[in-house]
Design an enzyme around this catalytic site. Structure first.
Site, PDB file in Angstrom:
ATOM      1  N   TYR A  41       0.830  -1.192   0.000  1.00 38.22           N
ATOM      2  CA  TYR A  41       0.000   0.000   0.000  1.00 38.22           C
ATOM      3  C   TYR A  41       0.876   1.257   0.000  1.00 38.22           C
ATOM      4  O   TYR A  41       1.838   1.344   0.767  1.00 38.22           O
ATOM      5  CB  TYR A  41      -0.903   0.026   1.234  1.00 38.22           C
ATOM      6  CG  TYR A  41      -1.863  -1.147   1.323  1.00 38.22           C
ATOM      7  CD1 TYR A  41      -2.150  -1.942   0.225  1.00 38.22           C
ATOM      8  CD2 TYR A  41      -2.486  -1.457   2.529  1.00 38.22           C
ATOM      9  CE1 TYR A  41      -3.037  -3.007   0.313  1.00 38.22           C
ATOM     10  CE2 TYR A  41      -3.379  -2.521   2.624  1.00 38.22           C
ATOM     11  CZ  TYR A  41      -3.637  -3.289   1.516  1.00 38.22           C
ATOM     12  OH  TYR A  41      -4.511  -4.344   1.603  1.00 38.22           O
TER      13      TYR A  41
ATOM     14  N   GLU B 297     -16.993   0.620  22.684  1.00 38.01           N
ATOM     15  CA  GLU B 297     -18.078   0.960  21.761  1.00 38.01           C
ATOM     16  C   GLU B 297     -18.545   2.406  21.884  1.00 38.01           C
ATOM     17  O   GLU B 297     -19.291   2.885  21.019  1.00 38.01           O
ATOM     18  CB  GLU B 297     -19.260   0.016  21.971  1.00 38.01           C
ATOM     19  CG  GLU B 297     -18.998  -1.392  21.477  1.00 38.01           C
ATOM     20  CD  GLU B 297     -20.181  -2.323  21.717  1.00 38.01           C
ATOM     21  OE1 GLU B 297     -20.391  -3.218  20.887  1.00 38.01           O
ATOM     22  OE2 GLU B 297     -20.880  -2.152  22.749  1.00 38.01           O
TER      23      GLU B 297
END
Length: 394
Positions: A300, A375
């Protein structure tokens, strides 16, 4: 005010989005096998009345909001694939798929983008342009990646994408977002070296050419490339993380293989490193009477943040999550990202979303079998992106 409306909509959908995240986490899929995840994403988008393209780049999903306002298009991307890791957390919703785990937070990214679609769909009349939602496969499939597959199949066209934005969970404090202009993440490359010596009895090493001793010297010498051959202001990492050689305690091995990774964030370093590495390999092997094979695989590219777009993003983040929660990075991170392929085609901005707190401060390590993401970052991620979209089209 629109900001108050956005906050209420985020709260409206938050529990649903967290439930989706937990389902995805419990059912992880490897690169280019995200079949069930893609079906779930497409189902959620269709529930909103959006048209959906499935199977883009094999398992990718694409949808547009306000296609009739496509004079300008902002693309928001989330990756969906998991890693070949056996989960070792105590989460109630831990992976049910043996040897597969969302250890890099792509379940969080996918659920955040679904949350963004739900919120933006309710205020689409107030968004003065088109938003393209891209759910991408195979981010972990270096050096190929899922982004080039989607680009090849036209994801940046019909309508043409003007700018792109994405985020990734990171070990910054929950509630924060980190970003910087120009190089954000490094080029991610792999190297393969095979040292070819000459076998002999271990009691008579003078009759052979010891590939292990040669490898030991080479590993040490290659470290001087970073410390002595690159600009100290450049971010460069050369890590040799795998070595194999030898068949028996009393046999001088004829061959040793070495593998590693090379990370760089500047054009000069990325261009010079392959040749300099081979020069060191050649000289060390010559001294020890060994031959070699060498392969440098470009992975990448550098993830480049467009300065103009990044300035807009930073201003939006300050307004939405507060200046104290904006982390301005000094140096590029040494990780690699296939969002970089999108960033080579259109001006883009990539961000890090903080997901570390007292709940997970010892387990917030990406690509780890115990990785646990707080979360609470989901709400921050949705809020940040929704407001970036609103500000982008002002």
């Amino acid at each position: 005010m629109l900001n108050d409306k956005v906050d209420k909509l985020i709260d409206k959908y938050l529990d649903e989005v967290i439930s989706i995240r937990r389902h995805i986490h419990q059912n992880p899929e490897l690169s280019l096998n995200e079949f069930e995840t893609s079906k779930l994403v497409a189902k959620e988008l269709k529930k909103l009345g959006l048209q959906v393209q499935e199977g883009v780049g094999k398992t990718g999903v694409v949808s547009n909001l306000n296609l009739n306002k496509a004079t300008k298009t902002l693309m928001i991307r989330a990756d969906m694939d998991a890693l070949p890791i056996q989960e070792e957390t105590s989460l109630e919703f831990k992976s049910k798929n043996q040897g597969v785990m969302h250890a890099c937070g792509h379940d969080i990214h996918t659920s955040i983008l679904l949350g963004v679609t739900k919120v933006l769909n309710e205020i689409k009349d107030e968004i003065n342009g088109n938003v393209k939602f891209v759910f991408q496969p195979a981010e972990e499939n270096n050096p190929v990646g899922g982004a080039p597959l989607m680009i090849k199949e036209g994801v940046l066209e019909n309508p043409h994408v003007d700018n792109a934005v994405a985020l990734h969970v990171w070990d910054y404090p929950t509630g924060t977002v980190a970003v910087k202009p120009n190089a954000m993440m490094s080029e991610s490359n792999r190297i393969f070296i095979t040292i070819k010596g000459k076998a002999s009895h271990a009691s008579k090493p003078h009759e052979g050419h010891d590939a292990i001793v040669c490898a030991a010297y080479l590993i040490t010498q290659l470290q001087t490339i970073v410390s002595r051959n690159t600009d100290p202001s450049d971010v460069v990492v050369l890590t040799l993380s795998k070595i194999n050689g030898g068949i028996r305690y009393n046999v001088l091995p004829y061959e040793v293989s070495i593998e590693g990774t090379v990370r760089c964030s500047s054009v000069a370093a990325c261009e010079s490193l392959p040749d300099r590495i081979e020069e060191v390999i050649s000289n060390v092997c010559h001294i020890h009477g060994c031959d070699y094979e060498y392969e440098f695989n470009h992975g990448y590219p550098v993830t480049f943040n467009d300065p103009k777009l990044t300035k807009l993003v930073k201003k939006s983040l300050i307004n939405s999550i507060g200046e104290d929660n904006l982390v301005e990075m000094d140096n590029p991170d040494t990780g690699g990202e296939d969002f970089s392929f999108f960033a080579r085609e259109v001006p883009s901005c990539f961000m890090f979303l903080g997901c570390k707190s007292e709940k997970n401060k010892d387990t917030c390590i990406l690509h780890n079998s115990k990785f646990d993401c707080d979360e609470d970052c989901i709400k921050t991620g949705i809020k940040a992106i929704v407001n970036i979209v609103i500000d982008y089209f002002k």
